[in-house]
Scaffold this active site. Sequence first.
Site, PDB file in Angstrom:
ATOM      1  N   ASP A   1       3.580  20.414 -35.003  1.00  0.00           N
ATOM      2  CA  ASP A   1       3.672  20.730 -33.571  1.00  0.00           C
ATOM      3  C   ASP A   1       3.403  19.418 -32.828  1.00  0.00           C
ATOM      4  OD1 ASP A   1       3.688  22.257 -31.119  1.00  0.00           O
ATOM      5  OD2 ASP A   1       1.514  22.254 -31.130  1.00  0.00           O
ATOM      6  N   SER A   2       3.604  19.454 -31.519  1.00  0.00           N
ATOM      7  CA  SER A   2       3.274  18.279 -30.710  1.00  0.00           C
ATOM      8  C   SER A   2       1.760  18.046 -30.665  1.00  0.00           C
ATOM      9  CB  SER A   2       3.779  18.493 -29.284  1.00  0.00           C
ATOM     10  OG  SER A   2       3.193  19.666 -28.754  1.00  0.00           O
TER      11      SER A   2
ATOM     12  N   TYR B   1       5.467  17.561 -25.512  1.00  0.00           N
ATOM     13  CA  TYR B   1       6.917  17.506 -25.719  1.00  0.00           C
ATOM     14  C   TYR B   1       7.621  18.202 -24.545  1.00  0.00           C
ATOM     15  CZ  TYR B   1       6.651  16.408 -30.830  1.00  0.00           C
ATOM     16  OH  TYR B   1       6.460  15.832 -32.059  1.00  0.00           O
ATOM     17  N   GLY B   2       6.930  19.193 -23.975  1.00  0.00           N
ATOM     18  CA  GLY B   2       7.559  20.131 -23.039  1.00  0.00           C
ATOM     19  C   GLY B   2       8.079  19.534 -21.752  1.00  0.00           C
TER      20      GLY B   2
ATOM     21  N   CYS C   1       6.489  24.879 -33.152  1.00  0.00           N
ATOM     22  CA  CYS C   1       6.565  24.455 -31.758  1.00  0.00           C
ATOM     23  C   CYS C   1       7.882  24.993 -31.197  1.00  0.00           C
ATOM     24  CB  CYS C   1       6.551  22.929 -31.697  1.00  0.00           C
ATOM     25  SG  CYS C   1       6.792  22.246 -30.047  1.00  0.00           S
ATOM     26  N   ASN C   2       7.798  25.764 -30.136  1.00  0.00           N
ATOM     27  CA  ASN C   2       9.018  26.318 -29.538  1.00  0.00           C
ATOM     28  C   ASN C   2       9.903  25.224 -28.955  1.00  0.00           C
ATOM     29  OD1 ASN C   2       8.764  29.556 -29.223  1.00  0.00           O
ATOM     30  ND2 ASN C   2       6.766  28.600 -29.210  1.00  0.00           N
ATOM     31  N   THR C   3       9.271  24.237 -28.335  1.00  0.00           N
ATOM     32  CA  THR C   3      10.028  23.163 -27.694  1.00  0.00           C
ATOM     33  C   THR C   3      10.801  22.361 -28.746  1.00  0.00           C
ATOM     34  OG1 THR C   3       8.204  23.030 -26.109  1.00  0.00           O
ATOM     35  CG2 THR C   3       9.827  21.251 -26.066  1.00  0.00           C
TER      36      THR C   3
ATOM     37  N   GLU D   1      -5.283  21.395 -25.421  1.00  0.00           N
ATOM     38  CA  GLU D   1      -5.550  20.152 -26.176  1.00  0.00           C
ATOM     39  C   GLU D   1      -6.976  19.651 -25.951  1.00  0.00           C
ATOM     40  OE1 GLU D   1      -3.612  18.282 -28.438  1.00  0.00           O
ATOM     41  OE2 GLU D   1      -2.371  20.084 -28.393  1.00  0.00           O
TER      42      GLU D   1
ATOM     43  N   CYS E   1       5.179  29.586 -26.301  1.00  0.00           N
ATOM     44  CA  CYS E   1       4.671  28.256 -26.666  1.00  0.00           C
ATOM     45  C   CYS E   1       3.490  28.484 -27.593  1.00  0.00           C
ATOM     46  CB  CYS E   1       4.231  27.501 -25.411  1.00  0.00           C
ATOM     47  SG  CYS E   1       3.265  26.002 -25.742  1.00  0.00           S
TER      48      CYS E   1
ATOM     49  N   HIS F   1       0.851  26.948 -28.137  1.00  0.00           N
ATOM     50  CA  HIS F   1      -0.495  26.689 -27.608  1.00  0.00           C
ATOM     51  C   HIS F   1      -1.094  27.930 -26.939  1.00  0.00           C
ATOM     52  CE1 HIS F   1       0.497  22.442 -28.151  1.00  0.00           C
ATOM     53  NE2 HIS F   1      -0.748  22.116 -27.832  1.00  0.00           N
TER      54      HIS F   1
HETATM   55  N1  DGL Z   1       3.366  23.925 -28.640  1.00  0.00           N
HETATM   56  C1  DGL Z   1       4.615  23.549 -28.084  1.00  0.00           C
HETATM   57  C2  DGL Z   1       5.561  24.728 -27.977  1.00  0.00           C
HETATM   58  O1  DGL Z   1       5.427  25.694 -28.693  1.00  0.00           O
HETATM   59  C3  DGL Z   1       4.672  22.830 -26.765  1.00  0.00           C
HETATM   60  C4  DGL Z   1       3.676  21.840 -26.418  1.00  0.00           C
HETATM   61  C5  DGL Z   1       4.196  20.640 -25.669  1.00  0.00           C
HETATM   62  O2  DGL Z   1       4.676  20.745 -24.531  1.00  0.00           O
HETATM   63  O3  DGL Z   1       4.098  19.606 -26.275  1.00  0.00           O
HETATM   64  O4  DGL Z   1       6.463  24.706 -27.184  1.00  0.00           O
END
Ligand code: DGL
Length: 262
Positions: free
Chosen positions: A10-11, A42-43, A73-75, A151, A183, A185
């Site tokens: 993940d990010s 990442y988002g 990670c969805n992104t 985070e 997401c 998180h």
């Molecule tokens: N955990 C990441 C997700 O599922 C996103 C976190 C990010 O923006 O880096 O999209």
Amino acid sequence: MHSRRIGVFDSGVGGLSVLAHIHRLLPHESLIYVADTAYIPYGCKPPEQVLGRCLSVADFLAGQQIKALVVACNTATAVAIETLRQRFSMPVIGMEPAIKPAALSSRSGVVGVLATTATLGSGKFNGLKSQFEQHARILLQPCPGLVEQVEQGDLYGEKTRLLLVRYLQPLLESGIDTLVLGCTHYPFLLPLIRQIVGDAIEIIDTGGPIARQLQRQLEMRDLRASAGSGTVEFWSSGECTLVEPVMSQLWQAPVTLHYLSV
Ligand code: DGL
């Protein structure tokens, strides 16, 4: 082959919400987790940049001789899953916001989705959304700032609560009865989210289904470990002394981090 590890990334620390489901469902599997903390979030980055990071992290994991890769990670999934599947012959499992079960089970016919700006803007997400729009109104809510709160390990503080109220209130006013956590998180914010939305709203997270999808893929290819207790190794591209305490908090056990310099 059975004893090889499964790579998960993940990010940042969000993917631990998925890792926990995998570890519980597949206790014999050894896991290697990468948090790409130096490049979080990442988002709100352009897709090309997210794709570049996904390839670097996935190549590192592939170099560890893993037998399967989970993009927790969805992104990253929205941006990179096709490229990753073309690049590797091993099973590559990605996240997908649970729009389908939400739209099909909503009784009010209004569903809310919390996710990053990049996920909500992606072609992959919009393709999925358009398939279920005849079943429910699907309201999208980008949530800048929430990932950063997780985070920092701030799961219950006032700043986190105010951000959540700002993002959830309009959805509640529009009559949602189902909320999709898009997401990885956000499951860590479930106690606060529940406090704000109350007990009547159905909240859907995809960590459990992804772990079961991984299990099916391993079984189909005869890759599943069936004995011994699996180990979990943690890596981060961020400053380990800062990330370690938060990872330990979220993993609910002491975590020793390895530094990843890719
Ligand atoms: N955990 C990441 C997700 O599922 C996103 C976190 C990010 O923006 O880096 O999209």
